[in-house]
Design a protein around this motif. Structure first.
Motif, PDB file in Angstrom:
ATOM      1  N   LYS A   1       0.830  -1.203   0.000  1.00 60.52           N
ATOM      2  CA  LYS A   1       0.000   0.000   0.000  1.00 60.52           C
ATOM      3  C   LYS A   1       0.870   1.262   0.000  1.00 60.52           C
ATOM      4  N   ILE A   2       1.974   1.207   0.744  1.00 65.42           N
ATOM      5  CA  ILE A   2       2.845   2.374   0.842  1.00 65.42           C
ATOM      6  C   ILE A   2       3.404   2.775  -0.528  1.00 65.42           C
ATOM      7  N   ALA A   3       3.509   1.843  -1.453  1.00 67.44           N
ATOM      8  CA  ALA A   3       4.005   2.186  -2.792  1.00 67.44           C
ATOM      9  C   ALA A   3       3.047   3.169  -3.463  1.00 67.44           C
ATOM     10  N   TYR A   4       1.752   2.894  -3.359  1.00 68.21           N
ATOM     11  CA  TYR A   4       0.758   3.798  -3.957  1.00 68.21           C
ATOM     12  C   TYR A   4       0.736   5.135  -3.225  1.00 68.21           C
TER      13      TYR A   4
ATOM     14  N   LEU B   1      10.719   7.447  -0.398  1.00 67.20           N
ATOM     15  CA  LEU B   1      10.547   6.023  -0.129  1.00 67.20           C
ATOM     16  C   LEU B   1       9.458   5.895   0.929  1.00 67.20           C
ATOM     17  N   GLY B   2       9.057   4.671   1.199  1.00 71.14           N
ATOM     18  CA  GLY B   2       8.128   4.436   2.303  1.00 71.14           C
ATOM     19  C   GLY B   2       8.942   4.058   3.528  1.00 71.14           C
ATOM     20  N   ALA B   3       8.468   4.458   4.695  1.00 68.85           N
ATOM     21  CA  ALA B   3       9.176   4.081   5.926  1.00 68.85           C
ATOM     22  C   ALA B   3       8.613   2.763   6.468  1.00 68.85           C
ATOM     23  N   SER B   4       8.549   1.774   5.615  1.00 66.21           N
ATOM     24  CA  SER B   4       8.216   0.409   6.037  1.00 66.21           C
ATOM     25  C   SER B   4       9.476  -0.178   6.653  1.00 66.21           C
ATOM     26  N   SER B   5       9.436  -1.438   7.087  1.00 65.39           N
ATOM     27  CA  SER B   5      10.680  -1.976   7.650  1.00 65.39           C
ATOM     28  C   SER B   5      11.757  -2.039   6.578  1.00 65.39           C
TER      29      SER B   5
ATOM     30  N   LYS C   1      12.903   1.717   5.706  1.00 68.46           N
ATOM     31  CA  LYS C   1      13.758   2.347   6.711  1.00 68.46           C
ATOM     32  C   LYS C   1      15.179   1.843   6.573  1.00 68.46           C
ATOM     33  N   ASP C   2      15.300   0.547   6.412  1.00 68.85           N
ATOM     34  CA  ASP C   2      16.617  -0.084   6.302  1.00 68.85           C
ATOM     35  C   ASP C   2      17.343   0.451   5.064  1.00 68.85           C
ATOM     36  N   LEU C   3      16.622   0.494   3.957  1.00 64.13           N
ATOM     37  CA  LEU C   3      17.201   0.903   2.679  1.00 64.13           C
ATOM     38  C   LEU C   3      17.517   2.396   2.653  1.00 64.13           C
ATOM     39  N   SER C   4      16.572   3.227   3.085  1.00 63.86           N
ATOM     40  CA  SER C   4      16.768   4.672   2.957  1.00 63.86           C
ATOM     41  C   SER C   4      17.918   5.148   3.840  1.00 63.86           C
TER      42      SER C   4
ATOM     43  N   GLU D   1      19.664  19.057   3.502  1.00 63.21           N
ATOM     44  CA  GLU D   1      20.725  19.542   2.623  1.00 63.21           C
ATOM     45  C   GLU D   1      21.095  18.415   1.678  1.00 63.21           C
ATOM     46  N   GLY D   2      21.609  18.798   0.528  1.00 63.54           N
ATOM     47  CA  GLY D   2      22.082  17.793  -0.428  1.00 63.54           C
ATOM     48  C   GLY D   2      21.032  17.500  -1.476  1.00 63.54           C
ATOM     49  N   VAL D   3      21.483  16.912  -2.560  1.00 63.93           N
ATOM     50  CA  VAL D   3      20.607  16.553  -3.672  1.00 63.93           C
ATOM     51  C   VAL D   3      20.803  15.065  -3.955  1.00 63.93           C
ATOM     52  N   PRO D   4      19.719  14.290  -4.019  1.00 63.75           N
ATOM     53  CA  PRO D   4      18.331  14.694  -3.831  1.00 63.75           C
ATOM     54  C   PRO D   4      17.965  14.926  -2.367  1.00 63.75           C
ATOM     55  N   GLN D   5      16.896  15.664  -2.178  1.00 63.77           N
ATOM     56  CA  GLN D   5      16.304  15.775  -0.848  1.00 63.77           C
ATOM     57  C   GLN D   5      15.513  14.495  -0.643  1.00 63.77           C
ATOM     58  N   MET D   6      15.789  13.850   0.486  1.00 61.59           N
ATOM     59  CA  MET D   6      15.311  12.484   0.623  1.00 61.59           C
ATOM     60  C   MET D   6      14.380  12.346   1.828  1.00 61.59           C
ATOM     61  N   SER D   7      13.262  11.669   1.592  1.00 62.31           N
ATOM     62  CA  SER D   7      12.324  11.488   2.690  1.00 62.31           C
ATOM     63  C   SER D   7      11.687  10.109   2.627  1.00 62.31           C
ATOM     64  N   ALA D   8      11.488   9.520   3.793  1.00 65.10           N
ATOM     65  CA  ALA D   8      10.762   8.250   3.882  1.00 65.10           C
ATOM     66  C   ALA D   8       9.441   8.528   4.579  1.00 65.10           C
ATOM     67  N   LEU D   9       8.354   8.142   3.926  1.00 63.34           N
ATOM     68  CA  LEU D   9       7.009   8.461   4.416  1.00 63.34           C
ATOM     69  C   LEU D   9       6.481   7.379   5.335  1.00 63.34           C
TER      70      LEU D   9
END
Ligand SMILES: Cc1cc2nc3c(=O)[nH]c(=O)nc-3n(C[C@H](O)[C@H](O)[C@H](O)COP(=O)(O)OP(=O)(O)OC[C@H]3O[C@@H](n4cnc5c(N)ncnc54)[C@H](O)[C@@H]3O)c2cc1C
Ligand SMILES: Nc1ncnc2c1ncn2[C@@H]1O[C@H](COP(=O)(O)O)[C@@H](O)[C@H]1O
Lengths: 262, 321
Positions: free
Chosen positions: B18-21, B96-100, B103-106, B149-157
Motif C-alpha cells: 500500500k505504501i508504494a501507492y 521512499l516508504g518508511a516500512s521496515s 527504513k533499512d534501505l533509505s 541539505e544535499g541533492v536529492p532531498q530524501m524522505s521516507a514516508l
C-alpha cells in the motif's frame, strides 16, 4: 567474539517533554535519563553472545557527561568496558555526524559484531546504525528477534510486515534489536559493585582523530527547524445509553454518520 | 540540474505494498506543485507485469529492475541498485516508504549519497524548491519540521498517513540492466503469515486488546476486527502475559500505527502505548474504569465491560450489513 554495543542515553519514556526557547531542542532540566530501551536489548544480547562464545562486550556511546551513568548501568549488567565520546563539538550532529564519530571509535576498539537499537526513542531517527554499517563497509540486519553465530557467520531472524525473514551474513556485521529478542536482565548488587572498577574511558574528537568540522551542527544535512506539540485531541465523547446494546448502537451510528469512517 | 521526483515503490512477491501507492501519490502531488515529472522505481524478480499499475497513481515513467538477484530484499543489493538509478536520474527529490524495508534501505542509501534524510515523515510540503518534512519525535509527543541539505532531498514516508490518489499518467515502463555488486547477505528463509488479516502498519482499522482481556482468548476482538476488515493489536502487557505475539504490540517499543480507526479494548492508555497509536485518525476506547487515561485521548469512549460491549458492537455491525 568482541561485541560493541552502541548505546544512547535518552529521556525516560514517562518524561514530560518540553520544548526549549530555541524551538529546535527540548528542555533538559527535569528530564530523567535512561538507556534507550532498544539499546538495553542490545546490551542483553551482547552478554548472551559473550556467555556462549566468549570475548568481551564494549559499550560505546556519544553524549554528554551524564551518559556515564547509563554506561555504568550496562557495565553493571555485565559488560566489560565502556567508551564515552564527550565533546561539545558533537552537539547538533545529525545521524551521519554521529555515525562518523562512532565509526572512528569502533575502528579503535575493534569489533567482530556491532549491536544497536532499531531506533532511539528521543529523535526516533532509525538512521545511525545503517550509517555506521555503511561507513564501516559491513552488512547490517535490522529489527532482529533472534540470532545465531557459527563459523564466522551470523544468522538473524528479522521482522518484516506480516512475517519474518531469516538472513545470513559474514562477520563482522551490525544488527539492530527489536522487542522480542530477549528480556534484559537487571543489574545485580554485586554487578553494580564490580561495575565501579571496570574501565570507562572518555574520549574527545581529537583523541579519535575526527575533524570537528565533519560533525556537529555545521555539516548536518538533516536539521530540525522547528518543534511543536501535536494538536491536542479534543475531549472525546463518552457514549451514554441505558443498555450495552444501546451504547454499541450509538457508537456504530457515530462512526458511520459523524466520523464517516466505517 | 537535478529535476523531478523519484519514488521507490515497494513490492513484495509481485504485489505492491500500500505504501508504494501512497508514495507515488505523494510524489505526484509534489511534482505538480513543481511542474515536474514522477519516475517510479520497482525492484524485484518477476515484477515486469505489475510495474505499469503505478501509472494510475501518477507515475510518468516507471523504471524496472527485474532480476532474480533482487527477488528477496537485501540491503546490499537494493542500496547498490537504487544508488546507481539515483545517480543516473539525478532527481530533485527522492521518496521512499518508511516500512521496515524502506527504513533499512533509505538510511543506508542516504549515507552513500551523502545527503540528508527525513525519516518516518507524516507530511511533506514545499517551500519554493526546498522540501520541508514533518516527523514525529519522542514517541509522537513532539512534531519536528526538518529541512534537508544535499541533492536529492530524501524522505521516507510513514505508512498509512498519505492519501492514495488516482491521477492517471502515461506510466511508460522501462527496463534497466541490473548490477547488484557483491552481496554477502543471503535470505535463507521467509515466513509470511498467510492470515487473511492485514498487517498492523497498513491496516485502516485496528482493534487492540490489553490486560483487560484477562487471558489469551482474543476472539471477541478478532471477530470485531474481521467484521471491520481490520487487524488485531495488543498492549505490551498483553504481549508480556504471552497472550499475543510480539509482532502485535503497539507502542513505543512496538509498532507505530496510524489507522483511520483504533479501538482500544481493556487498555489503560499508558504514555508508551499512546506513542504507538496517538496519530490514529479516530480513537475509540472501551474500558470499565471511567478514570482510565485512554478516555482523554479517545474520540469516543464506552465505559463498560469489554466482554459485553465488543460483541454487541459486532452484532450491531452485522445487523446493518
Ligand atoms: C520503556 C517502556 C516501554 C514500553 N513500551 C510499551 C509499548 O510499546 N506498548 C505498550 O502498550 N506499553 C508499553 N509499555 C508499558 C506501559 O507503560 C503500560 O504498562 C502498558 O501499556 C499497560 O498495558 P494495558 O493498558 O494493557 O494494561 P493496564 O494498564 O493494566 O490496563 C488494563 C485496563 O483494562 C481495563 N479493564 C480490565 N478489565 C476490563 C474489562 N473486562 N472490560 C473493560 N476494561 C477492562 C482496566 O480498567 C485497565 O484500564 C512500556 C513501558 C516502558 C517502561
Ligand atoms: N549518540 C549515540 N551514541 C551511541 N549510539 C547511538 C547514538 N545515537 C544513536 N545510536 C545508536 O543507534 C540506534 C538508533 O538511533 P537513531 O538512529 O538515532 O534512532 C540507537 O538505538 C543506538 O544503538
Amino acid at each position: 567474539m568482541d561485541t560493541v554495543v552502541l548505546l544512547k542515553q535518552v529521556p525516560d519514556t514517562e518524561t514530560l517533554i518540553q520544548i526549549a526557547d530555541d524551538k529546535v531542542s527540548i528542555r533538559t532540566e527535569d528530564v530523567k535519563w535512561v538507556i534507550n530501551p532498544y539499546d538495553e536489548f542490545a546490551v542483553e544480547e551482547a552478554l548472551r553472545i559473550k556467555e556462549k562464545h566468549g570475548g568481551k562486550v564494549t559499550i560505546l556511546s556519544m553524549g554528554p557527561e551524564r551518559a556515564v551513568e547509563s554506561i555504568r548501568t550496562a557495565l553493571a549488567m555485565g559488560a566489560d568496558e565502556g567508551v564515552l565520546i564527550d565533546d561539545p563539538a558533537t552537539q547538533g550532529s545529525d545521524a551521519l555526524g554521529t555515525a562518523r564519530v562512532l565509526t572512528a571509535a569502533l575502528r579503535e576498539t575493534g569489533y567482530d559484531l556491532v549491536i544497536a537499537g532499531q531506533r532511539a526513542v528521543d529523535d526516533d531517527g532509525y538512521q545511525v546504525p545503517a550509517a555506521v554499517a555503511e561507513l564501516l563497509g559491513i552488512a547490517q540486519v535490522s529489527m532482529v528477534i533472534k540470532e545465531e553465530i557459527t563459523d564466522g557467520k551470523i544468522r538473524c531472524e528479522r521482522t518484516i510486515e506480516g512475517g519474518t525473514v531469516v538472513v545470513e551474513t559474514d562477520l563482522p556485521a551490525l544488527f539492530t534489536t527489536q522487542r522480542g529478542i530477549n528480556e534484559p536482565r537487571y543489574a545485580s548488587l554485586p554487578g553494580i559493585m564490580k561495575a565501579k572498577k571496570k574501565p570507562l574511558v572518555k574520549k574527545t574528537l581529537a583523541d579519535l582523530g575526527v575533524d570537528p568540522s565533519e560533525v556537529g551542527e555545521a555539516p548536518a544535512k538533516c536539521r530540525v527547524k522547528n518543534l511543536s506539540f501535536p494538536p491536542e485531541r479534543s475531549p472525546g465523547k463518552i457514549i451514554e445509553g441505558k443498555t450495552v446494546e444501546a451504547k454499541a448502537a450509538e457508537l456504530v451510528r457515530l462512526l458511520r454518520e459523524e466520523a464517516k469512517i466505517i | 540540474m537535478a529535476q523531478g521526483i523519484l519514488v521507490f515503490a515497494e513490492q513484495v512477491d509481485g504485489s505492491f505494498r500500500k505504501i508504494a501507492y501512497e508514495a507515488v501519490s505523494e510524489g505526484r502531488r509534489l511534482a505538480d506543485t513543481l511542474g515536474e515529472t514522477v519516475t517510479a522505481v520497482v525492484l524485484g524478480s518477476g515484477v515486469d507485469g505489475i510495474a505499469g499499475e503505478l501509472g494510475k497513481y501518477g507515475a510518468d515513467k516507471i523504471l524496472v529492475g527485474d532480476d532474480p538477484a533482487l527477488a528477496d530484499y537485501t540491503t546490499e543489493a537494493y542500496t547498490k541498485v537504487l544508488f546507481d538509478i539515483v545517480k543516473d536520474n539525478d532527481p530533485r527529490i527522492l521518496l521512499l516508504g518508511a516500512s521496515s524495508q524502506g527504513k533499512d534501505l533509505s538510511a543506508r542509501l542516504a549515507v552513500r549519497l551523502g545527503v540528508g534524510l527525513a525519516m518516518d515523515c507524516i507530511t511533506l510540503k514545499l517551500d519554493g524548491e526546498k522540501l520541508v518534512a514533518t516527523r514525529p519525535m519522542y514517541g509522537g509527543k513532539v512534531l519536528a519540521e526538518v529541512a534537508l541539505e544535499g541533492v536529492p532531498q530524501m524522505s521516507a514516508l510513514r505508512p498509512n498517513v498519505t492519501e492514495i490518489v488516482e491521477a492517471a499518467k502515461t506510466g511508460d515502463v522501462e527496463r534497466l540492466p541490473i548490477d547488484t555488486g557483491v552481496v554477502k547477505t543471503r535470505v535463507v528463509e521467509k515466513r509470511v503469515e498467510t492470515a487473511s488479516r492485514v498487517d498492523l502498519t497498513e491496516a485502516d482499522v485496528i482493534v487492540s486488546g490489553g490486560r483487560g482481556m484477562g487471558g489469551p482468548d482474543f476472539s471477541v476482538i478478532e471477530e470485531l476486527a474481521d467484521d471491520l476488515g481490520g487487524a488485531v493489536g495488543a498492549s505490551r502487557s498483553a504481549v508480556d502475559e504471552g497472550w499475543r505475539p510480539h509482532s502485535d504490540q503497539v507502542g513505543q517499543t512496538g509498532k507505530v500505527v496510524s489507522p483511520n480507526l483504533y479501538i482500544a479494548c481493556g487498555i489503560s492508555g499508558a504514555i508508551q502505548h499512546l506513542a504507538g497509536m496517538g496519530s490514529s485518525k479516530y480513537i475509540v476506547a472501551i474500558n470499565k474504569d471511567p478514570e482510565a487515561p485512554i478516555f482523554k485521548k479517545a474520540d469516543y469512549g464506552i465505559v463498560e465491560d469489554l466482554f459485553k460491549v465488543v460483541p454487541a458492537i459486532t452484532a450491531e455491525l452485522k445487523n446493518r450489513h
